[in-house]
Design an enzyme around this catalytic site. Structure first.
Site, short mmCIF file in Angstrom:
data_model
loop_
_atom_site.label_atom_id
_atom_site.label_comp_id
_atom_site.label_asym_id
_atom_site.label_seq_id
_atom_site.Cartn_x
_atom_site.Cartn_y
_atom_site.Cartn_z
CE LYS A 87 30.39 39.89 2.00
NZ LYS A 87 29.69 38.65 1.60
C1 E4P Z 1 29.73 38.33 -1.76
O1 E4P Z 1 30.52 38.21 -0.86
C2 E4P Z 1 28.39 37.77 -1.76
O2 E4P Z 1 28.26 36.85 -0.71
C3 E4P Z 1 28.06 36.99 -2.99
O3 E4P Z 1 29.16 36.84 -3.84
C4 E4P Z 1 26.80 37.36 -3.66
O4 E4P Z 1 26.59 36.48 -4.73
P1 E4P Z 1 25.18 36.30 -5.43
O5 E4P Z 1 24.94 37.48 -6.29
O6 E4P Z 1 25.33 35.04 -6.23
O7 E4P Z 1 24.15 36.19 -4.34
#
Ligand code: E4P
Length: 218
Positions: A87
């Site tokens: 990522k």
């Molecule tokens: C994406 O991969 C992130 O881990 C995640 O969806 C972020 O979500 P949040 O805005 O609820 O922290």
């Protein structure tokens, strides 16, 4: 549509996996910290544990922000397990790294995407997944779902293979809206997935069926 769970909590990952509808996991440094996972080796071990539970794509986020370090860190993560997806944040050095990983056959998830232009760049760099954060856009009175529609249109116009991974999903209706918008994947908390099960007519209907069965079989 693929369902990923957005957590580093092993119990929740196991519960979603046991349901039989889980296609992968996304994590981020905040989610790892929430579970109290810290220290390089413990973090790496935790990714391996998640991979062994789901045997499906698991996004592991780099914390480096310059090209050389992102590449080094990403290659280390990718070597952990065949299911690791590296990522990478949507920054200039990240885009260069996405292209590098794509050329090496390493799967990537471009994270922190908030505009169609960023999603276009991620696709051109060969990202496997692009993660538009719909909940965080909604949080600032912007339309998260509108971003999913625009990315779908752009990707379809040019046949980009990058999968739209709707992220920052907060609830069941986000999942349904993503499904209707043609997102390839959604990642959300366990509650957003189990929320799909619920309907009061299902509960009252089942109660009646079971009561009628009991009445005629007692
Ligand atoms: C994406 O991969 C992130 O881990 C995640 O969806 C972020 O979500 P949040 O805005 O609820 O922290």
């Amino acid at each position: 549509m693929k369902f990923f769970i957005d957590t580093a909590n092993l119990e929740q990952i196991e519960e979603a996996h046991d349901l039989g509808v889980l296609d992968g996991v996304t994590t981020n440094p905040s989610l790892m910290a929430k579970e109290g996972i810290s220290g390089e080796q413990k973090i790496l071990d935790h990714y391996v544990k998640i991979c062994e539970i789901v045997k499906a794509p698991v996004s592991a986020e780099v914390i480096s922000t310059d090209f050389e370090s992102i590449v080094k860190e990403g290659e280390r993560l990718a070597a952990l397990n065949e299911h690791i997806v590296v990522k990478v944040p949507m920054i200039k050095e990240g885009v260069k790294a996405l292209k590098y990983f794509s050329d090496q056959g390493i799967k990537t998830n471009c994270t922190l995407v908030f505009s169609p232009g960023q999603a276009l760049l991620a696709a051109k760099a060969g990202a496997t997944y692009v993660s538009p954060f719909i909940g965080r856009l909604d949080d600032i009175s912007s339309d998260g779902m509108d971003l999913i529609h625009k990315i779908r249109l752009i990707y379809d116009n040019y046949g980009f293979q990058t999968e739209i991974l709707a992220a920052s999903v907060r609830h069941t209706m986000h999942i349904m809206d993503c499904a209707m918008a043609g997102a390839d994947v959604m990642t959300g908390p366990l509650s957003s997935i189990t929320g799909l099960l619920k309907h009061p007519l299902t509960d009252s209907g089942l109660e009646k069926f079971l009561a009628d069965y009991k009445k005629s079989n007692d």
